[in-house]
Design a protein around this motif. Structure first.
Motif, PDB file in Angstrom:
ATOM      1  N   GLU A   7       0.809  -1.214   0.000  1.00 17.98           N
ATOM      2  CA  GLU A   7       0.000   0.000   0.000  1.00 17.98           C
ATOM      3  C   GLU A   7       0.848   1.273   0.000  1.00 17.98           C
ATOM      4  OE1 GLU A   7      -3.425   0.443  -0.277  1.00 17.98           O
ATOM      5  OE2 GLU A   7      -3.231  -1.626  -0.902  1.00 17.98           O
ATOM      6  N   LYS A  11      -2.199  -3.602   3.992  1.00 18.44           N
ATOM      7  CA  LYS A  11      -3.461  -2.879   3.892  1.00 18.44           C
ATOM      8  C   LYS A  11      -4.202  -3.010   5.228  1.00 18.44           C
ATOM      9  CE  LYS A  11      -7.256  -2.520   0.641  1.00 18.44           C
ATOM     10  NZ  LYS A  11      -7.796  -3.060  -0.603  1.00 18.44           N
ATOM     11  N   GLY A  17      -0.222   4.632   1.008  1.00 18.42           N
ATOM     12  CA  GLY A  17      -1.550   4.796   0.421  1.00 18.42           C
ATOM     13  C   GLY A  17      -2.598   5.035   1.501  1.00 18.42           C
ATOM     14  N   GLU A  18      -3.800   5.385   1.081  1.00 19.31           N
ATOM     15  CA  GLU A  18      -4.886   5.671   2.021  1.00 19.31           C
ATOM     16  C   GLU A  18      -5.250   4.461   2.870  1.00 19.31           C
ATOM     17  OE1 GLU A  18      -8.314   7.502   0.281  1.00 19.31           O
ATOM     18  OE2 GLU A  18      -7.095   8.869  -0.916  1.00 19.31           O
ATOM     19  N   GLU A  19      -5.102   3.274   2.325  1.00 15.17           N
ATOM     20  CA  GLU A  19      -5.474   2.042   3.028  1.00 15.17           C
ATOM     21  C   GLU A  19      -4.297   1.414   3.772  1.00 15.17           C
ATOM     22  OE1 GLU A  19      -8.616   0.655   3.276  1.00 15.17           O
ATOM     23  OE2 GLU A  19      -9.195   2.588   2.442  1.00 15.17           O
TER      24      GLU A  19
END
Length: 159
Positions: A43, A93, A69-71
């Motif tokens: 991620e 994630k 990343g956002e997740e």
């Protein structure tokens, strides 16, 4: 004969004067790597292989990969860790649902697990009061939890 030996010694000394000394030719910096290669997966904005400064930590390497990343779940990642050359960093994630702790969850929380009712939830609580769980598989020691039920809930639980 004496003149031959003296002449040879003078030639050798003269040769050393013209050559640079070995001590001045190499410095310790010549043997220090300045960069390392690290692969980043999971991620992150731009997974790939990155060349970073030799003393780069995980946070710096993550920035080189465009950031998390956002997740991304950074809770288990030590951002200050300096990784070795040719390391692989995997950013996981976030779990869709928070995991339930078999060592501290309430009866109501345990009851939400697939296949666990109030009776088995109470047995888990009774068991952990005498023997706190040291591994997830130890949950199979609780009456009513066999391999099938354990396989069904193992991804939803934590210690």
């Amino acid at each position: 004969m004496k003149q031959g030996i003296i002449g040879s010694l003078l030639a050798v000394l003269f040769g050393f004067c013209l050559l640079p000394s070995v001590a001045n030719t190499w410095t310790p910096q010549d043997f220090v790597r300045l960069v390392k290669t690290v692969e980043v997966k999971g991620e992150v904005a731009a997974p790939g292989v990155y060349e970073v400064a030799w003393d780069a930590d995980v946070e710096t390497i993550l920035a080189a990969a465009g950031g998390a990343g956002e997740e991304a779940d950074l809770s288990g990642i030590r951002l200050s860790q300096i990784v070795a050359n040719e390391s692989v960093i995997v950013i996981p994630k976030k779990s869709e649902q928070p995991k339930i702790s078999i060592n501290s969850a309430s009866l109501e929380e345990l009851d939400t697990l697939d296949g666990i009712g109030p009776a088995i939830a109470q047995r888990i609580i009774d068991y952990r009061e005498e023997h706190p769980f040291s591994s997830l598989e130890e949950l199979k020691n609780v009456k009513g939890i066999g391999d099938k039920l354990y396989d069904k809930i193992k991804d939803s639980i934590t210690l």
